[in-house]
Design a protein around this motif. Structure first.
Motif, PDB file in Angstrom:
ATOM      1  N   THR A 285       0.838  -1.190   0.000  1.00 54.91           N
ATOM      2  CA  THR A 285       0.000   0.000   0.000  1.00 54.91           C
ATOM      3  C   THR A 285       0.875   1.243   0.000  1.00 54.91           C
ATOM      4  O   THR A 285       2.069   1.174   0.313  1.00 54.91           O
ATOM      5  CB  THR A 285      -0.915   0.055   1.232  1.00 54.91           C
ATOM      6  N   VAL A 286       0.279   2.358  -0.355  1.00 58.77           N
ATOM      7  CA  VAL A 286       0.980   3.634  -0.333  1.00 58.77           C
ATOM      8  C   VAL A 286       0.017   4.683   0.220  1.00 58.77           C
ATOM      9  O   VAL A 286      -1.151   4.728  -0.169  1.00 58.77           O
ATOM     10  CB  VAL A 286       1.497   4.025  -1.737  1.00 58.77           C
ATOM     11  N   PRO A 287       0.453   5.512   1.176  1.00 55.25           N
ATOM     12  CA  PRO A 287      -0.426   6.572   1.661  1.00 55.25           C
ATOM     13  C   PRO A 287      -0.535   7.679   0.621  1.00 55.25           C
ATOM     14  O   PRO A 287       0.463   8.072   0.007  1.00 55.25           O
ATOM     15  CB  PRO A 287       0.265   7.073   2.933  1.00 55.25           C
ATOM     16  N   LEU A 288      -1.722   8.142   0.391  1.00 50.35           N
ATOM     17  CA  LEU A 288      -1.954   9.215  -0.566  1.00 50.35           C
ATOM     18  C   LEU A 288      -2.237  10.511   0.189  1.00 50.35           C
ATOM     19  O   LEU A 288      -2.906  10.489   1.221  1.00 50.35           O
ATOM     20  CB  LEU A 288      -3.142   8.889  -1.467  1.00 50.35           C
ATOM     21  N   PRO A 289      -1.770  11.636  -0.327  1.00 48.21           N
ATOM     22  CA  PRO A 289      -2.083  12.898   0.335  1.00 48.21           C
ATOM     23  C   PRO A 289      -3.581  13.199   0.226  1.00 48.21           C
ATOM     24  O   PRO A 289      -4.261  12.709  -0.671  1.00 48.21           O
ATOM     25  CB  PRO A 289      -1.253  13.929  -0.429  1.00 48.21           C
ATOM     26  N   ALA A 290      -4.089  13.988   1.153  1.00 46.93           N
ATOM     27  CA  ALA A 290      -5.491  14.403   1.108  1.00 46.93           C
ATOM     28  C   ALA A 290      -5.719  15.268  -0.127  1.00 46.93           C
ATOM     29  O   ALA A 290      -4.774  15.751  -0.758  1.00 46.93           O
ATOM     30  CB  ALA A 290      -5.831  15.173   2.378  1.00 46.93           C
ATOM     31  N   ALA A 291      -6.974  15.493  -0.458  1.00 45.33           N
ATOM     32  CA  ALA A 291      -7.320  16.293  -1.632  1.00 45.33           C
ATOM     33  C   ALA A 291      -6.704  17.688  -1.564  1.00 45.33           C
ATOM     34  O   ALA A 291      -6.386  18.286  -2.598  1.00 45.33           O
ATOM     35  CB  ALA A 291      -8.839  16.382  -1.773  1.00 45.33           C
ATOM     36  N   ASP A 292      -6.511  18.209  -0.349  1.00 48.58           N
ATOM     37  CA  ASP A 292      -5.918  19.547  -0.217  1.00 48.58           C
ATOM     38  C   ASP A 292      -4.391  19.513  -0.255  1.00 48.58           C
ATOM     39  O   ASP A 292      -3.734  20.524  -0.076  1.00 48.58           O
ATOM     40  CB  ASP A 292      -6.400  20.226   1.057  1.00 48.58           C
TER      41      ASP A 292
ATOM     42  N   SER B   5      -2.404  17.937   1.856  1.00 51.08           N
ATOM     43  CA  SER B   5      -1.749  17.669   3.143  1.00 51.08           C
ATOM     44  C   SER B   5      -1.436  16.179   3.249  1.00 51.08           C
ATOM     45  O   SER B   5      -2.146  15.348   2.712  1.00 51.08           O
ATOM     46  CB  SER B   5      -2.629  18.122   4.304  1.00 51.08           C
ATOM     47  N   PRO B   6      -0.355  15.826   3.951  1.00 50.15           N
ATOM     48  CA  PRO B   6       0.025  14.409   4.058  1.00 50.15           C
ATOM     49  C   PRO B   6      -0.963  13.633   4.915  1.00 50.15           C
ATOM     50  O   PRO B   6      -1.682  14.202   5.723  1.00 50.15           O
ATOM     51  CB  PRO B   6       1.402  14.463   4.717  1.00 50.15           C
ATOM     52  N   ASP B   7      -0.985  12.340   4.677  1.00 48.39           N
ATOM     53  CA  ASP B   7      -1.801  11.452   5.497  1.00 48.39           C
ATOM     54  C   ASP B   7      -1.272  11.503   6.919  1.00 48.39           C
ATOM     55  O   ASP B   7      -0.094  11.262   7.144  1.00 48.39           O
ATOM     56  CB  ASP B   7      -1.704  10.025   4.923  1.00 48.39           C
ATOM     57  N   PRO B   8      -2.128  11.777   7.935  1.00 49.54           N
ATOM     58  CA  PRO B   8      -1.653  11.875   9.314  1.00 49.54           C
ATOM     59  C   PRO B   8      -1.317  10.529   9.945  1.00 49.54           C
ATOM     60  O   PRO B   8      -0.681  10.455  10.980  1.00 49.54           O
ATOM     61  CB  PRO B   8      -2.804  12.550  10.049  1.00 49.54           C
ATOM     62  N   ARG B   9      -1.751   9.433   9.308  1.00 51.59           N
ATOM     63  CA  ARG B   9      -1.475   8.106   9.869  1.00 51.59           C
ATOM     64  C   ARG B   9      -0.054   7.697   9.517  1.00 51.59           C
ATOM     65  O   ARG B   9       0.436   8.032   8.449  1.00 51.59           O
ATOM     66  CB  ARG B   9      -2.473   7.089   9.337  1.00 51.59           C
TER      67      ARG B   9
END
Length: 74
Positions: free
Chosen positions: A60-67, A69-73
């Motif tokens: 898996t890869v964390p994706l940034p939020a629509a705005d 900002s990085p994934d906080p997890r």
């Protein structure tokens, strides 16, 4: 999903939940079930003891939020 609150872990609740789920799967006539478990999850021993065996590795890869900002997890 199967999970036990941290304060209630190590009391056999996860094993009881897993057993219930497996009995339900058997009663439904399912020939096989699978699960996904993160590396390092201490419940892995319980799954191994229940007969689960690794068949694939999921990446898996964390994706940034629509705005943006990085994934906080972690």
């Amino acid at each position: 999903n199967l999970g036990v609150a941290p304060a209630a872990q190590r009391r056999g609740l996860g094993r009881a939940l897993l057993g219930h789920a497996l009995r339900g799967a058997r009663a439904a006539g399912l020939p096989r079930v699978g699960l996904s478990v993160a590396d390092g999850n201490p419940a892995r021993r319980m799954y191994d003891e229940a007969g689960f065996r690794p068949v694939a590795r999921v990446l898996t890869v964390p994706l940034p939020a629509a705005d943006g900002s990085p994934d906080p997890r972690p």
